[in-house]
Design a protein around this motif. Structure first.
Motif, PDB file in Angstrom:
ATOM      1  N   ILE A   6       0.864  -1.181   0.000  1.00  9.87           N
ATOM      2  CA  ILE A   6       0.000   0.000   0.000  1.00  9.87           C
ATOM      3  C   ILE A   6       0.898   1.228   0.000  1.00  9.87           C
ATOM      4  CG2 ILE A   6      -1.795   1.271   1.257  1.00  9.87           C
ATOM      5  CD1 ILE A   6      -2.310  -1.702   2.499  1.00  9.87           C
ATOM      6  N   THR A   7       0.820   2.025  -1.054  1.00  8.57           N
ATOM      7  CA  THR A   7       1.647   3.236  -1.084  1.00  8.57           C
ATOM      8  C   THR A   7       0.956   4.310  -0.246  1.00  8.57           C
ATOM      9  OG1 THR A   7       0.664   4.208  -3.091  1.00  8.57           O
ATOM     10  CG2 THR A   7       2.469   2.625  -3.400  1.00  8.57           C
ATOM     11  N   GLY A   8       1.781   5.135   0.387  1.00  7.25           N
ATOM     12  CA  GLY A   8       1.224   6.200   1.240  1.00  7.25           C
ATOM     13  C   GLY A   8       0.383   5.644   2.361  1.00  7.25           C
ATOM     14  N   ALA A   9       0.957   4.682   3.102  1.00  6.75           N
ATOM     15  CA  ALA A   9       0.182   4.009   4.163  1.00  6.75           C
ATOM     16  C   ALA A   9       0.565   4.502   5.555  1.00  6.75           C
ATOM     17  CB  ALA A   9       0.358   2.501   4.056  1.00  6.75           C
ATOM     18  N   SER A  10       1.295   5.613   5.627  1.00  6.68           N
ATOM     19  CA  SER A  10       1.694   6.112   6.950  1.00  6.68           C
ATOM     20  C   SER A  10       0.571   6.872   7.637  1.00  6.68           C
ATOM     21  CB  SER A  10       2.918   7.031   6.812  1.00  6.68           C
ATOM     22  OG  SER A  10       2.668   8.028   5.843  1.00  6.68           O
ATOM     23  N   ALA A  15      -3.249   4.133   5.741  1.00  3.10           N
ATOM     24  CA  ALA A  15      -3.024   3.477   7.047  1.00  3.10           C
ATOM     25  C   ALA A  15      -4.220   2.593   7.407  1.00  3.10           C
ATOM     26  CB  ALA A  15      -2.789   4.539   8.122  1.00  3.10           C
ATOM     27  N   ALA A  16      -5.438   3.108   7.166  1.00  2.00           N
ATOM     28  CA  ALA A  16      -6.645   2.309   7.466  1.00  2.00           C
ATOM     29  C   ALA A  16      -6.686   1.063   6.587  1.00  2.00           C
ATOM     30  CB  ALA A  16      -7.892   3.161   7.240  1.00  2.00           C
ATOM     31  N   THR A  17      -6.267   1.212   5.338  1.00  2.00           N
ATOM     32  CA  THR A  17      -6.271   0.072   4.408  1.00  2.00           C
ATOM     33  C   THR A  17      -5.258  -0.981   4.857  1.00  2.00           C
ATOM     34  OG1 THR A  17      -6.894   1.603   2.641  1.00  2.00           O
ATOM     35  CG2 THR A  17      -6.057  -0.551   1.967  1.00  2.00           C
ATOM     36  N   ALA A  18      -4.089  -0.515   5.277  1.00  2.00           N
ATOM     37  CA  ALA A  18      -3.064  -1.451   5.772  1.00  2.00           C
ATOM     38  C   ALA A  18      -3.630  -2.266   6.929  1.00  2.00           C
ATOM     39  CB  ALA A  18      -1.830  -0.671   6.211  1.00  2.00           C
ATOM     40  N   LYS A  19      -4.362  -1.612   7.806  1.00  2.00           N
ATOM     41  CA  LYS A  19      -4.912  -2.287   8.990  1.00  2.00           C
ATOM     42  C   LYS A  19      -5.937  -3.356   8.584  1.00  2.00           C
ATOM     43  CE  LYS A  19      -6.337  -1.230  13.631  1.00  2.00           C
ATOM     44  NZ  LYS A  19      -7.265  -0.530  14.448  1.00  2.00           N
ATOM     45  N   VAL A  20      -6.808  -3.010   7.654  1.00  2.00           N
ATOM     46  CA  VAL A  20      -7.836  -3.978   7.230  1.00  2.00           C
ATOM     47  C   VAL A  20      -7.174  -5.220   6.629  1.00  2.00           C
ATOM     48  CG1 VAL A  20      -9.711  -4.367   5.562  1.00  2.00           C
ATOM     49  CG2 VAL A  20      -9.698  -2.292   6.945  1.00  2.00           C
ATOM     50  N   VAL A  84      -1.881  -1.499  -3.945  1.00  2.00           N
ATOM     51  CA  VAL A  84      -2.836  -0.404  -3.752  1.00  2.00           C
ATOM     52  C   VAL A  84      -2.088   0.909  -3.964  1.00  2.00           C
ATOM     53  CG1 VAL A  84      -4.522   0.669  -2.203  1.00  2.00           C
ATOM     54  CG2 VAL A  84      -4.068  -1.806  -2.033  1.00  2.00           C
ATOM     55  N   ASN A  85      -2.373   1.556  -5.079  1.00  2.00           N
ATOM     56  CA  ASN A  85      -1.737   2.845  -5.386  1.00  2.00           C
ATOM     57  C   ASN A  85      -2.559   3.955  -4.743  1.00  2.00           C
ATOM     58  OD1 ASN A  85       0.567   2.182  -7.076  1.00  2.00           O
ATOM     59  ND2 ASN A  85      -0.941   1.425  -8.550  1.00  2.00           N
ATOM     60  N   ASN A  86      -2.137   4.316  -3.535  1.00  2.00           N
ATOM     61  CA  ASN A  86      -2.918   5.257  -2.715  1.00  2.00           C
ATOM     62  C   ASN A  86      -2.209   6.593  -2.487  1.00  2.00           C
ATOM     63  OD1 ASN A  86      -4.845   5.977  -0.331  1.00  2.00           O
ATOM     64  ND2 ASN A  86      -2.793   5.964   0.586  1.00  2.00           N
ATOM     65  N   ALA A  87      -0.870   6.605  -2.517  1.00  2.00           N
ATOM     66  CA  ALA A  87      -0.138   7.833  -2.154  1.00  2.00           C
ATOM     67  C   ALA A  87      -0.645   9.016  -2.981  1.00  2.00           C
ATOM     68  CB  ALA A  87       1.358   7.641  -2.404  1.00  2.00           C
ATOM     69  N   GLY A  88      -0.820  10.125  -2.316  1.00  2.00           N
ATOM     70  CA  GLY A  88      -1.297  11.284  -3.063  1.00  2.00           C
ATOM     71  C   GLY A  88      -1.109  12.576  -2.298  1.00  2.00           C
ATOM     72  N   ILE A  89      -1.143  13.660  -3.044  1.00  2.00           N
ATOM     73  CA  ILE A  89      -1.120  15.006  -2.456  1.00  2.00           C
ATOM     74  C   ILE A  89      -2.251  15.806  -3.091  1.00  2.00           C
ATOM     75  CG2 ILE A  89       1.335  15.145  -1.837  1.00  2.00           C
ATOM     76  CD1 ILE A  89       1.749  16.640  -4.544  1.00  2.00           C
ATOM     77  N   ALA A  90      -2.675  16.843  -2.392  1.00  2.00           N
ATOM     78  CA  ALA A  90      -3.711  17.727  -2.939  1.00  2.00           C
ATOM     79  C   ALA A  90      -3.237  19.165  -2.808  1.00  2.00           C
ATOM     80  CB  ALA A  90      -5.013  17.519  -2.189  1.00  2.00           C
ATOM     81  N   GLN A  91      -3.833  20.022  -3.576  1.00  2.00           N
ATOM     82  CA  GLN A  91      -3.506  21.452  -3.490  1.00  2.00           C
ATOM     83  C   GLN A  91      -4.688  22.236  -4.066  1.00  2.00           C
ATOM     84  OE1 GLN A  91      -0.508  23.013  -6.249  1.00  2.00           O
ATOM     85  NE2 GLN A  91       0.509  24.026  -4.542  1.00  2.00           N
ATOM     86  N   THR A  92      -5.089  23.280  -3.356  1.00  2.00           N
ATOM     87  CA  THR A  92      -6.201  24.100  -3.840  1.00  2.00           C
ATOM     88  C   THR A  92      -5.642  25.419  -4.350  1.00  2.00           C
ATOM     89  OG1 THR A  92      -7.523  23.116  -2.088  1.00  2.00           O
ATOM     90  CG2 THR A  92      -8.461  25.028  -3.176  1.00  2.00           C
ATOM     91  N   LYS A  93      -5.820  25.651  -5.622  1.00  2.00           N
ATOM     92  CA  LYS A  93      -5.291  26.882  -6.237  1.00  2.00           C
ATOM     93  C   LYS A  93      -6.121  27.224  -7.446  1.00  2.00           C
ATOM     94  CE  LYS A  93      -0.331  27.569  -5.606  1.00  2.00           C
ATOM     95  NZ  LYS A  93       0.974  27.598  -6.291  1.00  2.00           N
ATOM     96  N   LEU A  94      -6.273  28.522  -7.710  1.00  2.00           N
ATOM     97  CA  LEU A  94      -6.880  28.917  -8.978  1.00  2.00           C
ATOM     98  C   LEU A  94      -6.014  28.389 -10.118  1.00  2.00           C
ATOM     99  CD1 LEU A  94      -7.782  32.684  -8.462  1.00  2.00           C
ATOM    100  CD2 LEU A  94      -9.386  30.792  -8.887  1.00  2.00           C
ATOM    101  N   ASP A 214     -14.125   3.395   5.496  1.00  2.00           N
ATOM    102  CA  ASP A 214     -15.084   3.181   4.392  1.00  2.00           C
ATOM    103  C   ASP A 214     -14.327   2.845   3.105  1.00  2.00           C
ATOM    104  OD1 ASP A 214     -17.403   3.794   5.875  1.00  2.00           O
ATOM    105  OD2 ASP A 214     -17.158   5.947   5.516  1.00  2.00           O
ATOM    106  N   VAL A 215     -13.260   3.590   2.841  1.00  2.00           N
ATOM    107  CA  VAL A 215     -12.487   3.357   1.612  1.00  2.00           C
ATOM    108  C   VAL A 215     -11.701   2.050   1.731  1.00  2.00           C
ATOM    109  CG1 VAL A 215     -10.747   4.302   0.040  1.00  2.00           C
ATOM    110  CG2 VAL A 215     -12.299   5.855   1.240  1.00  2.00           C
ATOM    111  N   ALA A 216     -11.116   1.844   2.900  1.00  2.00           N
ATOM    112  CA  ALA A 216     -10.296   0.639   3.117  1.00  2.00           C
ATOM    113  C   ALA A 216     -11.102  -0.631   2.849  1.00  2.00           C
ATOM    114  CB  ALA A 216      -9.761   0.633   4.547  1.00  2.00           C
ATOM    115  N   LYS A 217     -12.346  -0.643   3.304  1.00  2.00           N
ATOM    116  CA  LYS A 217     -13.175  -1.859   3.131  1.00  2.00           C
ATOM    117  C   LYS A 217     -13.517  -2.084   1.661  1.00  2.00           C
ATOM    118  CE  LYS A 217     -14.466  -2.858   7.642  1.00  2.00           C
ATOM    119  NZ  LYS A 217     -15.381  -2.746   8.762  1.00  2.00           N
TER     120      LYS A 217
END
Ligand code: NAP
Length: 243
Positions: A6-10, A15-20, A84-94, A214-217
């Motif tokens: 699971i990428t980005g599982a910290s 993290a929830a997906t890793a646990k499930v 599971v390709n989960n790692a991600g970043i977000a950014q809010t910008k015009l 919810d997503v992990a399940k």
């Protein structure tokens, strides 16, 4: 025992997906990039509960680091059965404020990472004629999100990657699906105000926000051995926000 990366599982959904997965008896590789303390904490908790897991550091936007991570994984086990390709970043910008660097970083962390990890994971999956790939997109990848053009483009790219790869790998016993979460309470959405959350809830048919579990399940369901006739799909986990 399946080997699951699971990428980005910290933190958050990863993290929830890793646990499930771990609680269901899988051997889990918890990838992290910056949050080593969080990854170690999860690992300690798993070990204390007799679960099987390892942590592995890699910036998945960097193909060399991804290949190094898979080198470590193949020393530890034969290869990955569930990616599971989960790692991600977000950014809010015009849109007009998004720089070339913003754009390139968004695409490399959220989309190129999945390309690198799929490339590295597939040879083993093809050899053993079994594999499950689950990519985490977003409902903004389906509809487009205002002030998140680069994020929406990367997440729409994930949907395209999923569908095309599912076509190629169907005869190899490998399914490729993606999940498009709605608003999930994690660090990623922590900049939203309580007012924002309330209005998002009001716009959601279930009247609730999602949780990482919810997503992990949903990920776990798509990864199940018996989900072999489901491929190339986009599963919305969004309380009906997008139908
Ligand atoms: P989060 O709480 O911010 O966690 C992001 C995770 O991604 C962290 O574990 C982080 O690890 C990891 N990460 C970031 N850059 C990385 C890199 N270059 N290499 C490796 N790992 C990296 O976010 P989240 O809400 O759980 O989101 C998880 C996924 O769901 C993302 O793809 C996101 O776009 C998607 N999603 C989230 C929502 C939502 O409302 N939360 C909605 C739709 C889709 P480190 O801290 O170790 O760097």
């Amino acid at each position: 025992m399946r080997n699951v990366l699971i990428t980005g599982a910290s933190r958050g959904i990863g993290a929830a997906t890793a646990k499930v997965f771990a609680e269901n008896g899988d051997n889990v590789f918890i990838n992290y990039c910056h949050s080593e303390d969080c990854a170690r904490k999860i690992l300690d908790e798993f070990k204390n509960n007799g679960l099987s897991a390892r942590i592995v550091k890699a910036d998945v936007s960097n193909s060399e680091e991804v290949n190094r991570m898979f080198g470590y994984i193949t020393e530890e086990c034969k290869g990955i059965d569930v990616l599971v390709n989960n790692a991600g970043i977000a950014q809010t910008k015009l849109f007009t404020d998004i720089t070339n660097d913003d754009w390139n970083r968004m695409i490399s962390v959220n989309l190129s990472s999945a390309f690198y990890c799929c490339k590295a994971a597939l040879p083993h999956m093809i050899r053993q004629h079994f594999g499950r790939i689950i990519n985490i997109s977003s409902m903004w990848g389906q509809t487009g999100g205002s002030c998140e053009v680069h994020y929406s483009a990367a997440k729409a790219g994930i949907i395209g990657l999923t569908k095309a790869l599912a076509m190629e790998e169907g005869l190899s016993g490998i399914t490729v699906n993606c999940i498009a979460p709605g608003v999930i309470k994690t660090d990623m959405t922590s900049e939203l105000s309580e007012e924002d959350f309330t209005s998002l809830k009001n716009e959601t048919p279930t009247g609730t926000l999602g949780t990482p579990v919810d997503v992990a399940k949903a990920v776990f369901f798509l990864a199940d051995n018996s989900s072999s006739f489901i491929t190339g799909q986009v599963l919305g986990v969004n309380g009906g926000f997008v139908m």
